[in-house]
Design a protein around this motif. Structure first.
Motif, PDB file in Angstrom:
ATOM      1  N   ASP A 100      -2.947 -20.217  -4.982  1.00 40.56           N
ATOM      2  CA  ASP A 100      -1.447 -19.973  -5.212  1.00 40.56           C
ATOM      3  C   ASP A 100      -1.498 -19.108  -6.547  1.00 40.56           C
ATOM      4  OD1 ASP A 100       1.151 -19.816  -4.830  1.00 40.56           O
ATOM      5  OD2 ASP A 100       1.392 -22.041  -5.201  1.00 40.56           O
ATOM      6  N   GLY A 101      -1.864 -17.952  -6.569  1.00 39.33           N
ATOM      7  CA  GLY A 101      -2.176 -17.091  -7.790  1.00 39.33           C
ATOM      8  C   GLY A 101      -0.854 -16.614  -8.504  1.00 39.33           C
ATOM      9  N   PRO A 102      -0.838 -16.193  -9.850  1.00 37.26           N
ATOM     10  CA  PRO A 102       0.044 -15.754 -10.628  1.00 37.26           C
ATOM     11  C   PRO A 102       0.874 -14.450 -10.116  1.00 37.26           C
ATOM     12  CG  PRO A 102      -1.991 -15.308 -11.851  1.00 37.26           C
ATOM     13  CD  PRO A 102      -2.381 -16.188 -10.448  1.00 37.26           C
ATOM     14  N   VAL A 103       0.038 -13.625  -9.556  1.00 37.32           N
ATOM     15  CA  VAL A 103       0.577 -12.143  -9.161  1.00 37.32           C
ATOM     16  C   VAL A 103       0.556 -12.238  -7.259  1.00 37.32           C
ATOM     17  CG1 VAL A 103       0.250  -9.723  -9.386  1.00 37.32           C
ATOM     18  CG2 VAL A 103      -0.657 -11.255 -10.957  1.00 37.32           C
ATOM     19  N   GLU A 104       1.620 -12.241  -6.983  1.00 35.29           N
ATOM     20  CA  GLU A 104       2.023 -12.226  -5.497  1.00 35.29           C
ATOM     21  C   GLU A 104       1.690 -10.738  -4.773  1.00 35.29           C
ATOM     22  OE1 GLU A 104       5.076 -13.822  -2.094  1.00 35.29           O
ATOM     23  OE2 GLU A 104       5.302 -14.680  -4.565  1.00 35.29           O
ATOM     24  N   VAL A 105       2.246  -9.965  -5.539  1.00 35.97           N
ATOM     25  CA  VAL A 105       2.037  -8.272  -5.015  1.00 35.97           C
ATOM     26  C   VAL A 105       1.664  -7.690  -6.141  1.00 35.97           C
ATOM     27  CG1 VAL A 105       3.255  -6.677  -3.867  1.00 35.97           C
ATOM     28  CG2 VAL A 105       4.075  -9.046  -3.490  1.00 35.97           C
ATOM     29  N   ALA A 106       0.771  -6.826  -5.793  1.00 38.17           N
ATOM     30  CA  ALA A 106       0.123  -5.866  -6.751  1.00 38.17           C
ATOM     31  C   ALA A 106       0.988  -4.611  -7.219  1.00 38.17           C
ATOM     32  CB  ALA A 106      -1.119  -5.219  -6.368  1.00 38.17           C
ATOM     33  N   THR A 107       0.957  -4.321  -8.316  1.00 38.17           N
ATOM     34  CA  THR A 107       2.052  -3.547  -8.878  1.00 38.17           C
ATOM     35  C   THR A 107       2.166  -2.103  -8.019  1.00 38.17           C
ATOM     36  OG1 THR A 107       0.477  -2.787 -10.665  1.00 38.17           O
ATOM     37  CG2 THR A 107       2.282  -4.325 -11.134  1.00 38.17           C
ATOM     38  N   TRP A 108       3.294  -1.478  -8.024  1.00 30.88           N
ATOM     39  CA  TRP A 108       3.569  -0.448  -7.141  1.00 30.88           C
ATOM     40  C   TRP A 108       2.378   0.674  -6.958  1.00 30.88           C
ATOM     41  CZ3 TRP A 108       8.051  -0.057  -4.368  1.00 30.88           C
ATOM     42  CH2 TRP A 108       9.080  -1.175  -4.804  1.00 30.88           C
ATOM     43  N   ARG A 109       2.029   1.269  -5.771  1.00 32.09           N
ATOM     44  CA  ARG A 109       1.457   2.489  -5.434  1.00 32.09           C
ATOM     45  C   ARG A 109       2.113   3.379  -4.700  1.00 32.09           C
ATOM     46  NH1 ARG A 109      -2.140  -1.414  -6.859  1.00 32.09           N
ATOM     47  NH2 ARG A 109      -4.170  -0.870  -7.590  1.00 32.09           N
ATOM     48  N   PHE A 110       2.014   4.765  -4.923  1.00 30.62           N
ATOM     49  CA  PHE A 110       2.549   5.755  -4.190  1.00 30.62           C
ATOM     50  C   PHE A 110       1.568   6.653  -3.214  1.00 30.62           C
ATOM     51  CE2 PHE A 110       4.954   4.049  -7.508  1.00 30.62           C
ATOM     52  CZ  PHE A 110       5.824   3.673  -7.372  1.00 30.62           C
ATOM     53  N   ALA A 111       1.624   6.905  -2.058  1.00 26.18           N
ATOM     54  CA  ALA A 111       0.759   7.911  -1.254  1.00 26.18           C
ATOM     55  C   ALA A 111       1.006   9.272  -1.886  1.00 26.18           C
ATOM     56  CB  ALA A 111       0.846   7.502   0.190  1.00 26.18           C
ATOM     57  N   THR A 112      -0.094   9.777  -2.129  1.00 27.73           N
ATOM     58  CA  THR A 112      -0.038  11.262  -2.855  1.00 27.73           C
ATOM     59  C   THR A 112      -0.261  12.358  -1.681  1.00 27.73           C
ATOM     60  OG1 THR A 112      -2.425  11.256  -3.307  1.00 27.73           O
ATOM     61  CG2 THR A 112      -0.723  10.800  -5.048  1.00 27.73           C
ATOM     62  N   GLU A 113      -0.441  11.584  -0.556  1.00 28.20           N
ATOM     63  CA  GLU A 113      -0.849  12.379   0.821  1.00 28.20           C
ATOM     64  C   GLU A 113      -0.659  11.456   1.904  1.00 28.20           C
ATOM     65  OE1 GLU A 113      -5.372  12.863   1.584  1.00 28.20           O
ATOM     66  OE2 GLU A 113      -5.187  13.347  -0.326  1.00 28.20           O
ATOM     67  N   ASP A 114      -0.659  12.127   3.039  1.00 24.44           N
ATOM     68  CA  ASP A 114      -0.648  11.152   4.364  1.00 24.44           C
ATOM     69  C   ASP A 114      -2.067  10.464   4.457  1.00 24.44           C
ATOM     70  OD1 ASP A 114       1.945  12.305   4.807  1.00 24.44           O
ATOM     71  OD2 ASP A 114       1.320  13.405   6.538  1.00 24.44           O
ATOM     72  N   LEU A 115      -2.012   9.374   4.770  1.00 25.14           N
ATOM     73  CA  LEU A 115      -3.278   8.415   5.195  1.00 25.14           C
ATOM     74  C   LEU A 115      -3.078   7.374   6.098  1.00 25.14           C
ATOM     75  CD1 LEU A 115      -3.788   5.943   2.052  1.00 25.14           C
ATOM     76  CD2 LEU A 115      -1.865   7.458   2.057  1.00 25.14           C
ATOM     77  N   VAL A 116      -4.012   6.632   6.440  1.00 17.21           N
ATOM     78  CA  VAL A 116      -3.904   5.677   7.219  1.00 17.21           C
ATOM     79  C   VAL A 116      -4.564   4.349   6.703  1.00 17.21           C
ATOM     80  CG1 VAL A 116      -4.867   4.789   9.393  1.00 17.21           C
ATOM     81  CG2 VAL A 116      -4.124   7.212   9.197  1.00 17.21           C
ATOM     82  N   ILE A 117      -3.836   3.114   6.670  1.00 14.26           N
ATOM     83  CA  ILE A 117      -4.370   1.848   6.207  1.00 14.26           C
ATOM     84  C   ILE A 117      -4.031   0.954   7.583  1.00 14.26           C
ATOM     85  CG2 ILE A 117      -4.016   0.106   4.508  1.00 14.26           C
ATOM     86  CD1 ILE A 117      -2.678   1.984   2.627  1.00 14.26           C
ATOM     87  N   GLY A 118      -5.105   0.231   7.740  1.00 16.60           N
ATOM     88  CA  GLY A 118      -4.921  -0.669   8.790  1.00 16.60           C
ATOM     89  C   GLY A 118      -4.331  -0.315  10.055  1.00 16.60           C
ATOM     90  N   GLY A 119      -4.472   1.120  10.552  1.00 20.23           N
ATOM     91  CA  GLY A 119      -4.119   1.936  11.646  1.00 20.23           C
ATOM     92  C   GLY A 119      -2.850   2.398  11.797  1.00 20.23           C
ATOM     93  N   GLU A 120      -1.859   1.993  10.325  1.00 15.09           N
ATOM     94  CA  GLU A 120      -0.701   2.744  10.259  1.00 15.09           C
ATOM     95  C   GLU A 120      -0.858   3.977   9.392  1.00 15.09           C
ATOM     96  OE1 GLU A 120       2.111   1.879  11.475  1.00 15.09           O
ATOM     97  OE2 GLU A 120       1.762  -0.023  12.399  1.00 15.09           O
ATOM     98  N   ARG A 121      -0.225   4.982   9.915  1.00 13.77           N
ATOM     99  CA  ARG A 121       0.201   6.226   9.231  1.00 13.77           C
ATOM    100  C   ARG A 121       1.234   5.862   7.862  1.00 13.77           C
ATOM    101  NH1 ARG A 121       3.860  10.238   8.954  1.00 13.77           N
ATOM    102  NH2 ARG A 121       3.237  12.229   8.295  1.00 13.77           N
ATOM    103  N   ILE A 122       0.738   6.047   6.609  1.00 16.49           N
ATOM    104  CA  ILE A 122       1.529   6.222   5.370  1.00 16.49           C
ATOM    105  C   ILE A 122       1.706   7.797   5.125  1.00 16.49           C
ATOM    106  CG2 ILE A 122       1.783   5.100   3.287  1.00 16.49           C
ATOM    107  CD1 ILE A 122       1.147   3.051   5.397  1.00 16.49           C
ATOM    108  N   ALA A 123       2.885   7.837   4.942  1.00 14.73           N
ATOM    109  CA  ALA A 123       3.232   9.446   4.609  1.00 14.73           C
ATOM    110  C   ALA A 123       3.337   9.474   3.116  1.00 14.73           C
ATOM    111  CB  ALA A 123       4.884   9.609   5.070  1.00 14.73           C
TER     112      ALA A 123
END
Length: 429
Positions: A308-331
């Motif tokens: 039950d750690g102090p950081v629930e969600v890592a700070t923001w990241r933004f896709a610089t190009e189209d990519l796939v994570i876990g089978g999902e296309r991230i624009a």
């Protein structure tokens, strides 16, 4: 851009796919904040890379499985620079720390990529080596004992406001070189920042602005009288050709303070709460400490970070190009949020992930991130967490929760996970 169903709706199935798994659990409610882990378990199984609308109105992808999370944290196609966010007008300025844009504090380690990230991280890395942090251990122990002395005779305390919160504030102020007579001002500003929605409207932004003004003034003062502190070290590096601008120096000091205290507040608060809710593990740790051992304390703090750690969600990241994570296309331009709390309870990576096991050995949790943005202050946070928890258990052996767990409230906010209060009792019953 594609989208996923809003919370409470049923995802649709494409032709030939498996039946829809049912409604997406409600996210970001007060009930969710109290115990987000069942919802994260649902997401890991049914929608491990899930697009949703955040309470701020920003749409982002949530990454919840350990393997995907670890990959995303190290993927250089996911930038930390908000300039890569393809943000609509209604989302302008709603990522990052409230008030940092207006206060011109954006050029810090959480918002930049190499080569600037590499250069700025190198400037401060020496202050957080295990050796340097070990030299700071007596001061952390002194602060810890002073704070416990302040409430010892009462037989009760709020461990957040009287212990977990002030300890890392005073410690990081000492490291930065903030004079003792000014540290209570920092405590007030930091207190406003961690209240998130619980303080007056605009209070966070005002506190950030005041902190920036103070840091700029302090940098100017220290140029006339350099010491052995971290801000003096930044000034020396700048004077020796590292080209650290005033804004960069102020932003660096700001993020070291911000990132260096709230994570530790929550590590101590969440950790003590977990021990109080798991008396068998707490008794194991107390017995180990009484025997003069440190091994269980060290593995135990790592397990508290995972469980039950102090950081629930890592700070923001933004896709610089189209990519796939876990089978999902991230624009390109899409925000991506790696849910550390979900990844660290992934049963594909951890045996019995919902069980608190202080002696867990294979514990490569993501509580402090992964890759080039791995938390710079992790050695200091570990020292503070170990010292605080060990000293509490030694000095207050009958420490007990003084409230019904159902009545405790967790602070709102997307990134951090921490209790608003932690009332405890101790001493003769």
């Amino acid at each position: 851009m594609s989208s996923t169903p809003a919370p409470g709706t049923t995802p649709t199935s494409s032709p030939g796919s498996a039946p829809a798994p049912g409604p997406v659990p409600e996210l970001f409610s007060w009930e969710f904040a109290t115990d987000p882990y069942p919802a994260y378990a649902w997401l890991r199984e049914h929608a491990p890379v899930h697009r949703t609308e955040l309470p701020s109105g920003v749409e982002a992808w949530l990454v919840t499985r350990y393997a995907d999370a670890r990959q995303a944290l190290a993927d250089q196609r996911l930038s930390k620079n908000p300039a890569h966010h393809d943000e609509p007008a209604h989302a302008k300025g709603k990522t990052g720390i409230p008030g940092e844009r207006k206060a011109e504090l954006m050029t810090h380690l959480l918002n930049i990529d190499p080569p600037d990230h590499t250069r700025l991280r190198r400037l401060v890395s020496k202050a957080f080596t295990p050796r340097t942090v070990a030299e700071f251990a007596p001061r952390v122990q002194e602060l810890t004992d002073q704070l416990i002395d302040g409430f010892l005779e009462r037989g009760e305390a709020d461990l957040i406001h009287e212990f977990a919160f002030p300890l890392p504030i005073y410690a990081i102020c000492d490291l930065l070189g903030v004079p003792r007579e000014d540290q209570d001002d920092f405590r007030d500003w930091a207190g406003m920042m961690i209240r998130h929605g619980g303080g007056p409207r605009g209070g966070v932004a005002r506190s950030v602005k005041k902190m920036r003004g103070y840091l700029v003034e302090l940098i100017h003062r220290k140029r006339e009288n350099l010491g052995d502190d971290l801000i003096s070290g930044l000034i020396r590096a700048s004077d020796h050709g590292e080209h650290l601008t005033e804004n960069e120096a102020a932003a660096m000091a700001f993020i070291l303070l911000f990132a260096g205290f709230e994570t530790t507040v929550n590590l101590i608060g969440n950790g003590v709460y977990s021990l109080l809710r798991n008396p068998g593990e707490r008794e194991r740790l107390q017995a180990s400490l009484a025997a003069g051992e440190t091994g269980l304390l060290e593995t135990g703090v790592e397990e508290l970070l995972r469980h039950d750690g102090p950081v629930e969600v890592a700070t923001w990241r933004f896709a610089t190009e189209d990519l796939v994570i876990g089978g999902e296309r991230i624009a390109a331009g899409d925000p991506v949020l790696v849910v550390l709390a979900a990844a660290d309870r992934d049963p594909d990576r951890f045996d019995e992930p919902d069980v608190l096991d202080l002696s867990r050995r294979d514990n490569q949790h993501l509580g402090y991130g992964h890759g080039i943005h791995y938390c710079l202050g992790a050695p200091l946070a570990r020292l503070e967490g170990q010292t605080a928890i060990a000293t509490l258990l030694r000095r207050l052996p009958d420490l007990r929760l003084a409230a019904d767990p159902a009545d405790l409230r967790w602070r709102g906010g997307l990134i951090m996970r921490g209790l608003r209060t932690l009332p405890v009792e101790f001493g003769s019953r």
